[in-house]
Design an enzyme around this catalytic site. Structure first.
Site, PDB file in Angstrom:
ATOM      1  NE  ARG A  71     -10.774   0.111   0.944  1.00 42.55           N
ATOM      2  CZ  ARG A  71     -10.674  -0.967   0.355  1.00 42.55           C
ATOM      3  NH1 ARG A  71      -9.942  -1.216  -0.376  1.00 42.55           N
ATOM      4  NH2 ARG A  71     -11.483  -1.699   0.959  1.00 42.55           N
ATOM      5  CB  CYS A  72      -5.270   2.403   6.644  1.00 48.25           C
ATOM      6  SG  CYS A  72      -4.084   2.074   7.923  1.00 48.25           S
ATOM      7  NE  ARG A  73      -9.043   1.173  13.855  1.00 51.12           N
ATOM      8  CZ  ARG A  73      -8.300   1.107  14.941  1.00 51.12           C
ATOM      9  NH1 ARG A  73      -8.039   1.998  15.683  1.00 51.12           N
ATOM     10  NH2 ARG A  73      -7.561  -0.160  15.276  1.00 51.12           N
TER      11      ARG A  73
END
Length: 113
Positions: free
Chosen positions: A9-11
């Site tokens: 979920r982390c860019r």
């Protein structure tokens, strides 16, 4: 062989993973929120990063602000906090042998490729 402690979920984590994939390097992906590192693994990662445990803490997380902000914890207490609340662990972390980097910015991973 690289190991990436990844949060999909982390860019920044996705970008770091993309750099590794583009390089063709062999890797193991550990979704650390699903499979958190143990206290022993955290100690090894911190040693390879060459930082204090508090340096691996995500200080923007709600749980940090609620439970830890402004507190002075020992190294072991910070490690226990991360073990019990893996969302506190900065991401992504990439490990290769006796070295590790935090993928902020994602290009940091190039040191290990």
């Amino acid at each position: 062989m690289l190991t990436i402690y990844h949060n999909p979920r982390c860019r920044k984590s996705r970008e770091t993973l993309g750099i590794i994939e583009s390089s063709g390097a062999m890797m193991e992906v550990v979704e650390y929120l699903k499979t958190p590192p143990t206290k022993g693994e955290l100690k090894q990662i911190i040693e390879k990063l060459g930082i204090k445990p508090e340096g691996l803490i995500r200080k923007g997380e709600a749980i940090y602000k609620e439970k830890y902000k402004g507190k002075s914890l020992t190294d072991d207490e910070w490690i226990e906090a991360m073990e019990g609340n893996p969302i506190l662990i900065e991401r992504p972390i990439v490990v290769k042998g006796d070295k590790a980097v935090i993928g902020r910015p994602p290009e940091n991973v190039k040191e290990l490729l």
